[in-house]
Scaffold this active site. Sequence first.
Site, short mmCIF file in Angstrom:
data_model
loop_
_atom_site.label_atom_id
_atom_site.label_comp_id
_atom_site.label_asym_id
_atom_site.label_seq_id
_atom_site.Cartn_x
_atom_site.Cartn_y
_atom_site.Cartn_z
CG HIS A 27 -19.42 54.91 76.80
ND1 HIS A 27 -19.49 53.60 76.72
CD2 HIS A 27 -18.36 55.38 77.29
CE1 HIS A 27 -18.23 53.26 77.30
NE2 HIS A 27 -17.38 54.00 77.47
CG ASP B 144 -22.17 52.05 75.08
OD1 ASP B 144 -21.24 53.19 73.87
OD2 ASP B 144 -21.67 51.83 75.68
CB SER C 190 -15.31 52.35 78.49
OG SER C 190 -15.42 53.37 77.66
#
Length: 402
Positions: free
Chosen positions: A372, A343, A189
């Site tokens: 995600h 996501d 991320s």
Amino acid sequence: MGIKLLCLLIATVLTAYYIYSPLPENVEDRWKLMLIGAVFRTLDHVGSVANKLGLAHHMDVMMSLTSFEHTPPTSDEKVTVTDTEFNGVPVRLYIPKGQPDSLKRAMIYIHGGGWCLGSAAMQPYDLLSRRTSETLNAVVVSVEYRLAPKHHFPAQFEDVYTVAKYFLQSSVLEQYNVDASRVCVAGDSAGGNLAAAVAQQVLRDPGVKIKFKIQVLIYPALQTIDLDLPSYRDNANMLILPKSLMVRFWSEYFTTDMSLNRAMEANQHVPAELSHLFKFANWSHWLPEKYKKGHVYTKPVYGNSELGQKYPGFLDPRAAPLLVDESKLRGLPLTYVITCQYDVLRDDGLMYVSRLREAGVNVIHQHENTVHGAAMFSTGPLILTVGEKMANDYIEWLNKNL
């Protein structure tokens, strides 16, 4: 007794209603994901209310999850774990105990959390780093970089880059008995964002003689120029990382000034004088055809030049590594990218895969039908099948290629 039973039933129904979030049929571990999503949603809602009432900053409330998951540096029979500093930046260091005389591999790992949350000491990251160190016989350096809103860009990048430059010195690698030709950088991320940016910088820095062999980018955030990609549209209300939260993370990375947040929400934050950058993230060109279906590319609506002048960092390649020309991508190391179908950041990763391949970089791409953050739950009490698969696959791949 009847009233108590009725109250219990009503409470149960309301709890289930709050936890429930619609998910596509092909997503595994649906109720676990809904439970995880409900925790994030609750913290997000409480943070928003506290922020509006002036009681606490939004991200300080969400940071409570990081504090709850904190684990001390605890060594075991397989891995020595210590908290230390590399050139003034805190790191958590994992050194495998097996094969003590052999040269080791190494990984610099950068945790996620939207540049505002997370920690190398969070249980999911601690467990993943332990497993990586043990399985690969690798020294793992997990970076404890500074976080927003207390520290804005480029503090996060500078911390991680400081660690990378320090660790990639021959003398330091020798100290930890690391093979200089077998070092990688990885992150998830926001950590994937930092890993990509650091890999680009290391490649171009003549002062860093030892380069990374591999970069691993797990559902990375890679661009700030277009926050209305198909993945942002399709997954605007997806659990764990809805569009509103991702946009808040982006804006908090640069400033607490909510005018940038509002401009990003409207996707009208890029001034006309920087319009040349759109070609680097033009999804109509860089996305594979199947991800364009049902979407029409429209020309950007430009924003106020004042925002670009006040906060130039939001289009800096160190914050948005997709926004570089092809010459800056050539020569990057072997790359492993994980993207998730549901996501908002899916298309960032997909476009980077396309652009890296166009630049001649060897890329392995793993795509999963999940949301995600799933890789954070590869171990521990709320283990997700797909999260475990992600971790298994990329560690197995690293074992063969690093």
